[in-house]
Design an enzyme around this catalytic site. Structure first.
Site, PDB file in Angstrom:
ATOM      1  N   GLU A  21       0.070   6.073  24.669  1.00 31.04           N
ATOM      2  CA  GLU A  21       1.321   6.686  24.836  1.00 31.04           C
ATOM      3  C   GLU A  21       2.461   6.078  25.037  1.00 31.04           C
ATOM      4  O   GLU A  21       2.588   4.999  25.770  1.00 31.04           O
ATOM      5  CB  GLU A  21       1.346   8.002  25.894  1.00 31.04           C
ATOM      6  CG  GLU A  21       0.115   9.090  25.365  1.00 31.04           C
ATOM      7  CD  GLU A  21       0.123  10.164  26.315  1.00 31.04           C
ATOM      8  OE1 GLU A  21       0.580   9.914  27.337  1.00 31.04           O
ATOM      9  OE2 GLU A  21      -0.592  11.009  26.141  1.00 31.04           O
ATOM     10  N   LYS A 186       4.499   4.541 -18.417  1.00 35.00           N
ATOM     11  CA  LYS A 186       3.344   4.058 -17.943  1.00 35.00           C
ATOM     12  C   LYS A 186       2.359   5.371 -17.839  1.00 35.00           C
ATOM     13  O   LYS A 186       2.667   6.427 -17.732  1.00 35.00           O
ATOM     14  CB  LYS A 186       3.351   3.588 -16.377  1.00 35.00           C
ATOM     15  CG  LYS A 186       3.776   4.414 -15.376  1.00 35.00           C
ATOM     16  CD  LYS A 186       4.218   3.873 -14.053  1.00 35.00           C
ATOM     17  CE  LYS A 186       4.789   4.706 -13.182  1.00 35.00           C
ATOM     18  NZ  LYS A 186       5.160   4.015 -11.773  1.00 35.00           N
ATOM     19  N   ASP A 212      13.137  -2.400 -10.428  1.00 31.26           N
ATOM     20  CA  ASP A 212      12.202  -1.340  -9.465  1.00 31.26           C
ATOM     21  C   ASP A 212      12.809  -1.091  -7.979  1.00 31.26           C
ATOM     22  O   ASP A 212      13.680  -1.897  -7.506  1.00 31.26           O
ATOM     23  CB  ASP A 212      10.786  -1.369  -9.396  1.00 31.26           C
ATOM     24  CG  ASP A 212      10.027  -0.147  -9.502  1.00 31.26           C
ATOM     25  OD1 ASP A 212      10.772   0.983  -9.266  1.00 31.26           O
ATOM     26  OD2 ASP A 212       8.909  -0.080  -9.823  1.00 31.26           O
ATOM     27  N   ASP A 216       4.560  -2.075  -4.523  1.00 35.70           N
ATOM     28  CA  ASP A 216       3.473  -1.865  -3.345  1.00 35.70           C
ATOM     29  C   ASP A 216       2.205  -2.600  -3.816  1.00 35.70           C
ATOM     30  O   ASP A 216       2.017  -3.835  -3.509  1.00 35.70           O
ATOM     31  CB  ASP A 216       3.172  -0.337  -3.368  1.00 35.70           C
ATOM     32  CG  ASP A 216       2.271   0.129  -2.155  1.00 35.70           C
ATOM     33  OD1 ASP A 216       1.846  -0.899  -1.504  1.00 35.70           O
ATOM     34  OD2 ASP A 216       2.201   1.317  -1.958  1.00 35.70           O
TER      35      ASP A 216
END
Length: 323
Positions: A21, A186, A212, A216
């Site tokens: 925490e 695509k 783009d 990723d």
């Protein structure tokens, strides 16, 4: 900002309990001041922390600053805005619009202004509450400037969108440069995995610059780059604002380069990384964010800086590594 007009770094600390925490403490007096919080939520260099850990940290910091520091204005700068790809529901699935969920979470911690760069889709801006001011900084001027500085003949340049969703961006850049444009369509087998790409537009004999918003797994870019070479492109270069690079991305980058498909991949520093490849060029958008902070603090137009040719919006990342 200090009385002499300079900006200063304020002091705050994050304490972590044994069970993970967190607790945030504001150590400086920020009452009535303009406060800017910069957080790279997606940070692959911190192996022990996930994107959700960084989200929790920035939310806690914003909440503490708003309710305990009492600033005049509080602005969160999230260069790559989290969950931006989940910007609409799938009518065939029971899923959530994660972008809206996170944008509303930020509104719960206080009335904050938000700065981001190149949100995945303009439709995502509808996810933000009406009582929040947000600036989605376009990298359009950076792409234009980069093309002018790296290609001798813009008539022999083709700006490529890897998918239909980025067609407006590609056409806008190509029109401004006086270059050609082509669009990839695509066919996805699964997220990050492409069955085939259909190319709309002529690229034979032209230098192709694929533009783009993010890289990723590089599945789409791999397929598009190979299709461009198949269709006769003289050279292929990949550009994206956000270089996330997960999964097979590095393997695909190396294979594209070793196969002679691409000569360079260009990404900005919205996502930190320690990657070091001869074909990977990194640019810093720190000047653009600095300009945004300066203009917000002085109640000046942020969008005007994107139109001003005398304003420096980016530098090579190596510029900041000099002694």
């Amino acid at each position: 900002r200090t009385n002499d007009g300079a900006f200063e770094l304020w002091d705050g600390s994050l304490e972590s309990f044994a069970n993970g925490e967190l607790r945030y403490e504001v150590k400086d007096n920020i009452r009535g001041k303009d406060v800017f919080v910069i957080q790279c939520c997606d940070d692959p260099t911190e192996k022990s922390r996930s994107i959700n850990d960084n989200i929790t940290e920035v939310e806690l910091a914003l909440y503490t600053l708003r309710h305990n520091g009492r600033p005049g204005n509080l602005t969160a700068i999230l260069p790559l805005f989290p969950y931006s790809r989940a910007d609409r529901p799938d009518p065939e699935k029971r899923n959530t619009t994660s972008l809206k969920w996170f944008a509303q979470k930020l509104s719960y911690v206080g009335k904050n202004n938000i700065i981001m760069t190149d949100l995945h889709s303009p439709i995502g801006l509808n996810a933000f509450p009406d009582d929040h001011y947000h600036d989605n900084l376009s990298v359009f001027p950076i792409i234009v400037d980069y093309a002018r500085n790296n290609y001798d003949n813009l008539k022999n340049l083709a700006i490529i969108s890897p998918d239909v969703g980025g067609a407006v961006r590609a056409r806008r850049v190509s029109k401004y440069l006086g270059s050609r444009a082509a669009i990839g369509d695509k066919q996805k087998a699964s997220p990050g995995e492409i069955d085939d790409v259909f190319l709309m537009g002529r690229v034979r004999g032209l230098n192709a610059l694929v533009v783009d918003d993010m890289y990723d797994s590089l599945g789409t870019s791999d397929s598009v780059a190979r299709k461009l070479k198949e269709k006769g492109a003289a050279s292929v270069r990949l550009y994206a604002t956000h270089g996330i690079f997960t999964g097979k991305a590095m393997e695909r980058m190396e294979k594209l380069y070793s196969d002679g498909i691409i000569d360079k991949i260009v990404v900005s520093d919205t996502v930190p990384n320690n990657l070091n490849y001869p074909f990977l060029e990194k640019i810093s958008i720190a000047p653009m964010l600095a300009q945004a902070i300066f203009r917000i603090n002085r109640n000046m137009s942020v969008s005007d800086m994107l139109k001003d040719p005398d304003v420096t919006l980016y530098r090579p990342l190596s510029f900041y590594n000099q002694p």
